[in-house]
Design a protein around this motif. Sequence first.
Motif, PDB file in Angstrom:
ATOM      1  N   ARG A  26       0.813  -1.263  -0.083  1.00 49.63           N
ATOM      2  CA  ARG A  26      -0.058   0.116   0.013  1.00 49.63           C
ATOM      3  C   ARG A  26       0.998   1.138  -0.070  1.00 49.63           C
ATOM      4  NH1 ARG A  26      -5.195  -1.661   2.518  1.00 49.63           N
ATOM      5  NH2 ARG A  26      -5.200  -3.505   3.124  1.00 49.63           N
ATOM      6  N   LEU A  27       0.236   2.428  -0.537  1.00 47.10           N
ATOM      7  CA  LEU A  27       0.903   3.441  -0.688  1.00 47.10           C
ATOM      8  C   LEU A  27       0.315   4.347   0.882  1.00 47.10           C
ATOM      9  CD1 LEU A  27       0.756   5.027  -3.924  1.00 47.10           C
ATOM     10  CD2 LEU A  27       2.670   4.783  -2.726  1.00 47.10           C
ATOM     11  N   LEU A  28       1.146   4.466   1.899  1.00 45.19           N
ATOM     12  CA  LEU A  28       0.730   4.998   3.165  1.00 45.19           C
ATOM     13  C   LEU A  28       1.288   6.314   3.138  1.00 45.19           C
ATOM     14  CD1 LEU A  28       1.573   1.866   5.544  1.00 45.19           C
ATOM     15  CD2 LEU A  28      -0.282   2.422   4.372  1.00 45.19           C
ATOM     16  N   ASN A  33      -0.444  14.105   7.085  1.00 43.35           N
ATOM     17  CA  ASN A  33      -1.172  13.959   5.825  1.00 43.35           C
ATOM     18  C   ASN A  33      -2.421  13.400   6.239  1.00 43.35           C
ATOM     19  OD1 ASN A  33       0.645  14.813   4.049  1.00 43.35           O
ATOM     20  ND2 ASN A  33       1.715  13.003   3.955  1.00 43.35           N
ATOM     21  N   SER A  34      -3.293  13.447   5.387  1.00 41.17           N
ATOM     22  CA  SER A  34      -4.840  13.082   5.500  1.00 41.17           C
ATOM     23  C   SER A  34      -4.967  11.385   5.652  1.00 41.17           C
ATOM     24  CB  SER A  34      -5.682  13.591   4.516  1.00 41.17           C
ATOM     25  OG  SER A  34      -5.428  13.060   3.334  1.00 41.17           O
ATOM     26  N   ILE A  39      -4.698   2.402   9.376  1.00 40.02           N
ATOM     27  CA  ILE A  39      -3.961   1.650   8.210  1.00 40.02           C
ATOM     28  C   ILE A  39      -3.375   2.394   7.389  1.00 40.02           C
ATOM     29  CG2 ILE A  39      -5.890   0.853   6.686  1.00 40.02           C
ATOM     30  CD1 ILE A  39      -4.571  -1.895   6.949  1.00 40.02           C
ATOM     31  N   ASP A  40      -4.002   3.853   6.933  1.00 43.81           N
ATOM     32  CA  ASP A  40      -3.591   4.602   5.873  1.00 43.81           C
ATOM     33  C   ASP A  40      -2.304   5.196   6.255  1.00 43.81           C
ATOM     34  OD1 ASP A  40      -5.827   4.218   4.624  1.00 43.81           O
ATOM     35  OD2 ASP A  40      -6.982   5.850   5.560  1.00 43.81           O
ATOM     36  N   CYS A  41      -1.656   4.994   7.500  1.00 42.27           N
ATOM     37  CA  CYS A  41      -0.685   5.990   7.998  1.00 42.27           C
ATOM     38  C   CYS A  41       0.541   5.279   8.100  1.00 42.27           C
ATOM     39  CB  CYS A  41      -0.862   6.489   9.498  1.00 42.27           C
ATOM     40  SG  CYS A  41      -2.369   7.630   9.542  1.00 42.27           S
ATOM     41  N   VAL A  50       1.462   4.978  15.131  1.00 35.09           N
ATOM     42  CA  VAL A  50       0.873   6.149  14.509  1.00 35.09           C
ATOM     43  C   VAL A  50      -0.626   5.687  14.762  1.00 35.09           C
ATOM     44  CG1 VAL A  50       2.497   6.612  12.824  1.00 35.09           C
ATOM     45  CG2 VAL A  50       0.962   4.705  12.343  1.00 35.09           C
ATOM     46  N   MET A  51      -1.535   6.819  14.529  1.00 29.79           N
ATOM     47  CA  MET A  51      -2.815   6.853  14.725  1.00 29.79           C
ATOM     48  C   MET A  51      -3.537   7.773  13.707  1.00 29.79           C
ATOM     49  SD  MET A  51      -3.660   8.447  18.179  1.00 29.79           S
ATOM     50  CE  MET A  51      -5.234   8.151  18.080  1.00 29.79           C
ATOM     51  N   CYS A  52      -4.718   7.498  13.233  1.00 29.80           N
ATOM     52  CA  CYS A  52      -5.578   8.494  12.621  1.00 29.80           C
ATOM     53  C   CYS A  52      -6.313   9.185  13.342  1.00 29.80           C
ATOM     54  CB  CYS A  52      -6.262   7.939  11.217  1.00 29.80           C
ATOM     55  SG  CYS A  52      -7.139   8.966  10.063  1.00 29.80           S
ATOM     56  N   LYS A  53      -6.025  10.463  13.572  1.00 30.41           N
ATOM     57  CA  LYS A  53      -6.909  11.171  14.421  1.00 30.41           C
ATOM     58  C   LYS A  53      -7.372  12.617  13.996  1.00 30.41           C
ATOM     59  CE  LYS A  53      -6.387  13.225  19.044  1.00 30.41           C
ATOM     60  NZ  LYS A  53      -5.362  13.656  20.303  1.00 30.41           N
ATOM     61  N   ASN A  54      -8.642  12.496  13.815  1.00 32.83           N
ATOM     62  CA  ASN A  54      -9.215  13.710  13.043  1.00 32.83           C
ATOM     63  C   ASN A  54      -9.174  13.673  11.549  1.00 32.83           C
ATOM     64  OD1 ASN A  54     -10.790  14.546  15.342  1.00 32.83           O
ATOM     65  ND2 ASN A  54      -8.747  15.991  15.888  1.00 32.83           N
TER      66      ASN A  54
END
Length: 520
Positions: A26-28, A33-34, A39-41, A50-54
């Motif tokens: 995957r391209l993370l 970044n958004s 899993i996107d980070c 890491v975490m996706c926050k807001n």
Amino acid sequence: MPSGAKCNKGVCECNDGYTYVRGRCRLLNGLGNSCQTDIDCHFGYDRQSVMCKNKICECADGYYNRHGNICRRKSMAINDTCVVNTDCDELGSNVKCVNLVCASTSTNGDFPRNQREIAVQTSLESYELKPLNNFKRDISIENPASSTATGRITRDEEDKTLSTLSNTDDDVDEKKYGSSCTDNGNPCPGLAHSTCADNVCFCNQGYYAKNGKCFAELGEIAESVDECEFEFEEATKKCLCQKNYFYERSLRSCRKPIQYHLSCTSNSQCSPFGAVFCHPSIPRRCTCEEYAEYDEPSQLCVYKQGLGAQCETNDSCPIENSICSSEHVCKCKQNYIEDNGACAKGVGAECIDDSECLPTNTVCESTTESKSEKSKACQCRKGYVHFKDECLKQAVEPEDECVETEQCKPLLANCVDKKCVCGDKQHFSGGKCVDQKSLGEACTRAGECHLEKDPENIECRNSICQCKIGYQPSTTQRTCTHVGPKKNSSGRPSALKIITFMLIGSAFLITSAALKQAFY
């Protein structure tokens, strides 16, 4: 082949810029970044970091941004594990990372041993990694705020991870990986984290087969410690690396931490130290990238500024007379030399005055017959030769001292043991080394013919190396000996000589008698 992957020497791996996670390349997105889910980070070498926050990628709670997209876990107690000093910052300025644990330095004011002092070479075998014993850690005790209900988990909507957790034993006819099945599209009975596809039981993405079971990759959900090859976290039901260990790119193995300058086996172990990689040559050590240099206080390989800095175009290199090289590093352009962070004029660079030329023994001279000022360039003085960024003294005679063979080229010689010498099948003649020809060999000029003893007795005659007139070759063809007058075998004068002497005597008597008669 999946998108973002390639086959390299028979092994599937992700393309540059892609990261393997949950069965795909995957391209993370980097920090700041958004994102939609965690899993996107980009997680570096720790999926929990890491975490996706807001909808923005950030370091996870309990982590700090070490450099770039690398987030390091904060050490929260004395003797807690660490790799670099900044891991212990939460514990106060007098706490440093010593031998991979946070230790107070307030009692003696210094480390027990400096990291560089303990940087001894160890064998690679001692760093071979073995699977950790299954270890169950209840993080709800360490961090009560993070505890959650541990009831049945059916589906994680955020990460879209399927799970087959069950509180009943209704499953019959338990399956193994690779077993036949009939209910395509559904889990295989008794085989957690599996799917029946084409009537064969396969492991779901994010899980891998071993001993007939489907084990969870690092960072994925597991039903129990039995489905993890490493550490199982009870609160989150995830398989993790031991605290302070690094996740390998395959997400199926962990690497233990090391200190800078100690032997490494993977780039992951070097990640806390910035722009660095694990050098493939023995001794394998964490090594700064070409465009970075190690900063002792920060324990980081930091990006260079000016010459040596990473670049994409010439405009990225602010130093005068510098360019962006093919290796994407700022370097001095051709004919210029690095000097105290600047690019100074070397041999071949245009100049106006001698003082502009940096190398010793150089002058600013015209490069054309016109002698115009515009055609002047830094050149080596007469009697010196250009080699790399220096002007070295030119050899005049054999055995002259030298540093490089370039100094011996006027003699057609080589620099051996710091002296200009001719080759094994050469000799010095006419001011230079020439090929050595022996008796009987073809030649084109006199200087080619040579004898170790009395070399003046040989010459090139009729395009063949021969002894000079009056000399003859020895039986070994290695010398030319002088040819003297011959004698008869008895040692007495020959008859021819006797007759010759008699005729001469008679002529003398006749001449004397004639003269006497003429005067008297």
